[in-house]
Design an enzyme around this catalytic site. Structure first.
Site, mmCIF file in Angstrom:
data_model
loop_
_atom_site.group_PDB
_atom_site.id
_atom_site.type_symbol
_atom_site.label_atom_id
_atom_site.label_comp_id
_atom_site.label_asym_id
_atom_site.label_seq_id
_atom_site.Cartn_x
_atom_site.Cartn_y
_atom_site.Cartn_z
ATOM 1 N N ASP A 1 -11.744 -3.663 -11.920
ATOM 2 C CA ASP A 1 -11.945 -4.911 -11.187
ATOM 3 C C ASP A 1 -12.644 -4.670 -9.841
ATOM 4 O O ASP A 1 -12.469 -3.614 -9.243
ATOM 5 C CB ASP A 1 -10.573 -5.563 -10.968
ATOM 6 N N ASN B 1 -13.912 -14.527 -19.430
ATOM 7 C CA ASN B 1 -15.136 -14.207 -18.672
ATOM 8 C C ASN B 1 -16.351 -15.047 -19.095
ATOM 9 O O ASN B 1 -17.346 -15.101 -18.370
ATOM 10 C CB ASN B 1 -15.483 -12.714 -18.763
HETATM 11 C C1 FPP Z 1 -14.485 -7.111 -13.132
HETATM 12 O O1 FPP Z 1 -15.079 -7.250 -11.847
HETATM 13 C C2 FPP Z 1 -15.404 -6.484 -14.046
HETATM 14 C C3 FPP Z 1 -15.954 -7.043 -15.171
HETATM 15 C C4 FPP Z 1 -15.666 -8.426 -15.606
HETATM 16 C C5 FPP Z 1 -16.914 -6.300 -15.992
HETATM 17 C C6 FPP Z 1 -16.583 -4.861 -16.258
HETATM 18 C C7 FPP Z 1 -17.804 -4.207 -16.686
HETATM 19 C C8 FPP Z 1 -18.251 -2.997 -16.271
HETATM 20 C C9 FPP Z 1 -17.488 -2.068 -15.400
HETATM 21 C C10 FPP Z 1 -19.611 -2.592 -16.752
HETATM 22 C C11 FPP Z 1 -19.657 -1.487 -17.740
HETATM 23 C C12 FPP Z 1 -18.768 -1.627 -18.899
HETATM 24 C C13 FPP Z 1 -19.011 -1.064 -20.119
HETATM 25 C C14 FPP Z 1 -17.958 -1.142 -21.152
HETATM 26 C C15 FPP Z 1 -20.254 -0.385 -20.442
HETATM 27 P P1 FPP Z 1 -15.370 -8.702 -11.283
HETATM 28 O O2 FPP Z 1 -16.736 -9.088 -11.647
HETATM 29 O O3 FPP Z 1 -14.285 -9.635 -11.726
HETATM 30 O O4 FPP Z 1 -15.262 -8.438 -9.735
HETATM 31 P P2 FPP Z 1 -14.714 -9.466 -8.637
HETATM 32 O O5 FPP Z 1 -13.265 -9.684 -8.926
HETATM 33 O O6 FPP Z 1 -14.951 -8.709 -7.363
HETATM 34 O O7 FPP Z 1 -15.545 -10.700 -8.746
#
Ligand code: FPP
Length: 235
Positions: A14, A62
């Site tokens: 996250d 998401n």
């Molecule tokens: C949460 O951060 C993250 C995600 C929804 C996406 C996770 C994806 C990756 C780490 C990319 C690579 C993954 C693979 C499997 C190749 P957020 O966007 O919710 O962050 P925030 O809470 O700060 O908005």
């Protein structure tokens, strides 16, 4: 103190969006950096003799994000699946996916299927990528499969136990020993509810794009100091 290496580690990666916003960048830049971090951590995990790694890549919730961000993530998955995990494939790690197939494009599905096929005979570890995943959905799907078996008389109700339920999850995985969530949020967020039953939970304020091997070691050290009783009383 258990001083053990966890068999199954799960990570909620996250904080990508906040990492980017703090730098005046687009949220997608945070995902790009997050993918690089996952590549490094996945290699490190199997070097540490951990057998199973599960990561939360995309939840069923998401899809509510802007189309631009969702499209970017789907593209990033395809690229990362094709490139970033070559090293763990070479280490003999089997790649599996947990989640629903609906809503995913055929391009994403084909790439996922390719990875699964290429690595299906690997025996040195498991990398479980949760994509279009929700923990409650997983339990619903398992319940449907079991109900069908009962209906077809392949299974008797008296035979339903924890093992049968585990075998009917998206993947038959061992229980999670250690769950790490980055970015200072203290929630499970519908992640692997069944498998987390007795997991040790580790939360850090570090945002996922800033996470590294040193931070992973901190989580492992914390796990090593936990007293795991599984509901029993210590002698
Ligand atoms: C949460 O951060 C993250 C995600 C929804 C996406 C996770 C994806 C990756 C780490 C990319 C690579 C993954 C693979 C499997 C190749 P957020 O966007 O919710 O962050 P925030 O809470 O700060 O908005």
């Amino acid at each position: 103190m258990n001083n053990e290496v966890p068999r199954h580690v799960a990570i909620i990666m996250d904080g990508n969006g906040r990492w980017a916003q703090k730098r005046g960048l687009k949220r997608t830049k945070g995902h790009q950096k997050g993918a690089e971090v996952l590549k490094k951590i996945s290699e490190y995990v199997y070097d540490k003799k951990i057998k199973v790694l599960s990561v939360f890549a995309f939840s069923t919730e998401n899809w509510k994000r802007d189309k631009e961000e969702v499209d970017y993530l789907m593209d990033l998955f395809i690229k990362a699946f094709r490139k970033n995990f070559e090293s763990i494939k070479k280490k003999g790690v089997k790649i599996v996916f947990s989640g629903l197939r609906n809503k995913l494009s055929s391009k994403v599905l084909n790439t996922m299927d390719e990875m699964v096929n290429e690595t299906k005979n690997n025996k040195n570890g498991i990398f479980n990528i949760c994509l279009n995943y929700g923990g409650q959905d997983e339990i619903v799907e398992a319940t449907k499969k079991i109900a069908k078996e009962v209906q077809n008389k392949a299974l008797d109700i008296s035979e339903i136990n924890q093992e049968v339920i585990n075998q009917n999850m998206f993947n038959d995985l061992p229980p999670i020993d250690l769950m790490i969530r980055t970015s200072g949020e203290y929630r499970i967020s519908n992640f692997m509810l069944w498998q987390l039953a007795y997991a040790e939970l580790y939360f850090t304020d570090v945002l996922w794009p800033d996470f590294n091997e040193e931070e992973f070691d901190k989580a492992l050290n914390s796990f090593g100091k936990r007293d795991r009783r599984f509901g029993a009383i210590k002698k």
